[in-house]
Design an enzyme around this catalytic site. Structure first.
Site, PDB file in Angstrom:
ATOM      1  N   TYR A 272       0.769  -1.062  -0.130  1.00 43.24           N
ATOM      2  CA  TYR A 272       0.359   0.024   0.212  1.00 43.24           C
ATOM      3  C   TYR A 272       0.933   1.568   0.560  1.00 43.24           C
ATOM      4  O   TYR A 272       0.819   2.041  -0.652  1.00 43.24           O
ATOM      5  CB  TYR A 272      -0.434   0.190   1.362  1.00 43.24           C
ATOM      6  CG  TYR A 272      -2.112   1.416   1.752  1.00 43.24           C
ATOM      7  CD1 TYR A 272      -2.286   1.788   0.378  1.00 43.24           C
ATOM      8  CD2 TYR A 272      -2.126   1.736   2.837  1.00 43.24           C
ATOM      9  CE1 TYR A 272      -2.964   3.132   0.478  1.00 43.24           C
ATOM     10  CE2 TYR A 272      -2.351   2.153   3.386  1.00 43.24           C
ATOM     11  CZ  TYR A 272      -2.778   3.317   2.294  1.00 43.24           C
ATOM     12  OH  TYR A 272      -3.838   4.636   2.238  1.00 43.24           O
ATOM     13  N   ILE A 273       1.948   1.475   1.066  1.00 41.82           N
ATOM     14  CA  ILE A 273       2.313   2.972   0.845  1.00 41.82           C
ATOM     15  C   ILE A 273       3.743   2.493  -0.143  1.00 41.82           C
ATOM     16  O   ILE A 273       3.956   3.617  -0.732  1.00 41.82           O
ATOM     17  CB  ILE A 273       2.845   2.644   2.645  1.00 41.82           C
ATOM     18  CG1 ILE A 273       1.705   2.595   3.346  1.00 41.82           C
ATOM     19  CG2 ILE A 273       3.577   4.521   2.695  1.00 41.82           C
ATOM     20  CD1 ILE A 273       2.244   2.541   4.830  1.00 41.82           C
TER      21      ILE A 273
ATOM     22  N   ALA B 151       7.026  -5.963   5.477  1.00 41.97           N
ATOM     23  CA  ALA B 151       6.421  -5.925   6.640  1.00 41.97           C
ATOM     24  C   ALA B 151       4.715  -6.843   6.997  1.00 41.97           C
ATOM     25  O   ALA B 151       3.688  -6.408   6.289  1.00 41.97           O
ATOM     26  CB  ALA B 151       6.318  -5.120   8.090  1.00 41.97           C
TER      27      ALA B 151
ATOM     28  N   TYR C  30       3.771  -6.756  17.184  1.00 38.04           N
ATOM     29  CA  TYR C  30       4.228  -5.619  16.248  1.00 38.04           C
ATOM     30  C   TYR C  30       4.641  -4.808  15.912  1.00 38.04           C
ATOM     31  O   TYR C  30       5.992  -4.293  15.809  1.00 38.04           O
ATOM     32  CB  TYR C  30       2.788  -5.482  15.229  1.00 38.04           C
ATOM     33  CG  TYR C  30       2.336  -4.105  14.171  1.00 38.04           C
ATOM     34  CD1 TYR C  30       3.026  -4.726  13.192  1.00 38.04           C
ATOM     35  CD2 TYR C  30       2.691  -3.184  14.606  1.00 38.04           C
ATOM     36  CE1 TYR C  30       3.570  -3.589  11.952  1.00 38.04           C
ATOM     37  CE2 TYR C  30       2.238  -1.872  13.457  1.00 38.04           C
ATOM     38  CZ  TYR C  30       2.864  -1.964  12.511  1.00 38.04           C
ATOM     39  OH  TYR C  30       2.817  -1.177  11.288  1.00 38.04           O
TER      40      TYR C  30
ATOM     41  N   LYS D 165       9.354  -3.757  15.148  1.00 38.28           N
ATOM     42  CA  LYS D 165       9.464  -2.286  14.094  1.00 38.28           C
ATOM     43  C   LYS D 165      10.316  -1.665  15.379  1.00 38.28           C
ATOM     44  O   LYS D 165      11.275  -1.215  14.594  1.00 38.28           O
ATOM     45  CB  LYS D 165       8.348  -1.929  14.197  1.00 38.28           C
ATOM     46  CG  LYS D 165       7.411  -2.281  13.226  1.00 38.28           C
ATOM     47  CD  LYS D 165       7.641  -1.984  11.997  1.00 38.28           C
ATOM     48  CE  LYS D 165       7.018  -1.715  11.017  1.00 38.28           C
ATOM     49  NZ  LYS D 165       7.177  -1.869   9.057  1.00 38.28           N
TER      50      LYS D 165
ATOM     51  N   PHE E  89       1.813   7.422  11.546  1.00 39.95           N
ATOM     52  CA  PHE E  89       0.381   7.631  12.207  1.00 39.95           C
ATOM     53  C   PHE E  89      -0.606   6.757  11.558  1.00 39.95           C
ATOM     54  O   PHE E  89       0.074   5.866  10.239  1.00 39.95           O
ATOM     55  CB  PHE E  89      -0.087   9.686  12.680  1.00 39.95           C
ATOM     56  CG  PHE E  89       0.926   9.450  13.613  1.00 39.95           C
ATOM     57  CD1 PHE E  89       1.880   9.245  14.807  1.00 39.95           C
ATOM     58  CD2 PHE E  89       0.515   9.098  15.213  1.00 39.95           C
ATOM     59  CE1 PHE E  89       2.872   9.618  15.278  1.00 39.95           C
ATOM     60  CE2 PHE E  89       0.479   9.413  16.468  1.00 39.95           C
ATOM     61  CZ  PHE E  89       1.894   9.570  16.449  1.00 39.95           C
TER      62      PHE E  89
END
Ligand code: UDP
Length: 334
Positions: A14-15, A79, A145, A149, A173
């Site tokens: 997505y990103i 990830a 999670y 990270k 965010f």
């Protein structure tokens, strides 16, 4: 000087895919490495972007890629990001999110590639003690999670000390919205995020949106989050990459708007944007959800010269609606 070549791990997600498009448009040569477990081949829409299907933990493949290309930097998105699943299957998260990048970092070290942009998260802070969240807020993540990270943030710090790796750990965010031109967007399976679920409820793809908790200590009783447009996240990655390539120091910084928006407000805006009612039900609080998460975005502005161009959630919802109401229904066909 020729075009700089950048390796983008997880660039079909997505990103990542929004960032790939931006870097390609900015004249970088982009090589995407993605295992397509959650990424979509069709999210790579630009001619000239090379897609390599494989894992960031595959040393042989990485070595071959680093032999073929002289990477000026690496952006690492690959990830798993389901917080609930990380609680029930923590080893999957520590393996994929924490252990696999070690191989990538080792190969970077072997080839002297020292610029690394990393997808971190506001989940590394845990329950906020003070708002807005500044980068020096204690990091005490609640979920595996968030921990998976945070450990990478520590590892990056140690690699800087040991061999001069310069990294940007970008603490996102709430990533939301889709490409303004409607070409790519958010397609998670399963979908757990608020904005796409609200729009799926409008479309009748799910019977209703369940609001998780209405008794939070917030003005309307629902949770407050900082929704950041995915295209703004992409520009932040470009700014971070440039910062590192030009010799900037390692940085850990928030990527948010600084504006808090409640679940109820998101629903109201979605009703305005779509012209339809969102079918609703009201449920219990979701475990691990803090009442409010809002970024202090100052450091990104001071150090990277970046700030969000869209601060109210309207454009996130408008672009998401454009994507989801297109003929493909917001799905890549694979
Ligand atoms: N939320 C909700 N119903 C849903 C999904 C999410 O009420 O079906 C709420 C959730 O409790 C949180 C906000 O929407 O306050 C954003 O949740 P999301 O999962 O999108 O992102 P998170 O903040 O967990 O990263």
């Amino acid at each position: 000087m020729g075009r700089k070549t950048i390796l983008i791990a997880g660039g079909a997600g997505y990103i990542g895919s929004h960032t790939v498009r931006l870097l390609n448009a900015e004249g970088y040569k982009v090589v995407v490495l993605d295992n397509l477990v959650y990424g979509h081949r069709e999210a790579i829409v630009d001619e000239g972007v090379e897609l390599v299907i494989g894992a960031v933990g595959d040393r042989e493949l990485l070595t071959k890629l680093f032999e073929e290309h002289q990477f000026a930097g690496v952006i690492h998105f690959a990830a798993y990001a389901y917080v609930g699943e990380s609680v029930t299957d923590p080893l999957k998260y520590y393996r994929n999110n924490t252990a696999e990048p070690l191989t990538l970092l080792e190969v970077m070290s072997d080839f002297g590639c020292k610029s690394f942009v990393f997808s971190s998260t506001c989940a590394t802070y845990g329950e906020p003690q003070k708002l807005p969240l500044t980068e020096d807020h204690p990091q005490d993540p609640v979920s595996p999670y968030g921990k998976s990270k945070l450990m990478v943030e520590w590892i990056l710090d140690d690699c800087d000390t040991a061999w001069g790796l310069k990294s940007a750990a970008l603490r996102y965010f709430n990533a939301s919205g889709c490409a303004s031109d409607g070409m790519i967007g958010e397609d998670h399976d399963p979908e757990t995020h608020l904005i796409p679920l609200v729009l799926k409820a409008v479309k009748g793809e799910i019977p209703e949106l369940t609001v998780f908790g209405t008794d939070y200590p917030t003005p309307d009783g629902t949770c407050i989050r900082d929704y950041i447009h995915v295209e703004d996240l992409a520009t932040a990655h470009l700014a971070a990459l440039r910062h590192l390539i030009e010799g900037g120091d390692s940085i850990q910084c928030n990527l948010g708007t600084g504006v808090g928006i409640s679940v109820k407000e998101i629903i109201d805006i979605a009703e305005e944007v779509t012209g339809k009612k969102v079918p609703l039900s009201y449920g219990e609080r979701r475990a691990g959800d803090p009442a409010q998460l809002v970024a202090d975005p100052k450091m990104a502005k001071d150090v990277l010269g970046w700030e969000a161009s869209r601060k109210d959630a309207r454009s996130m919802i408008e672009t998401a609606w454009k994507w989801m109401s297109a003929s493909h229904g917001g799905r890549f066909s694979e």
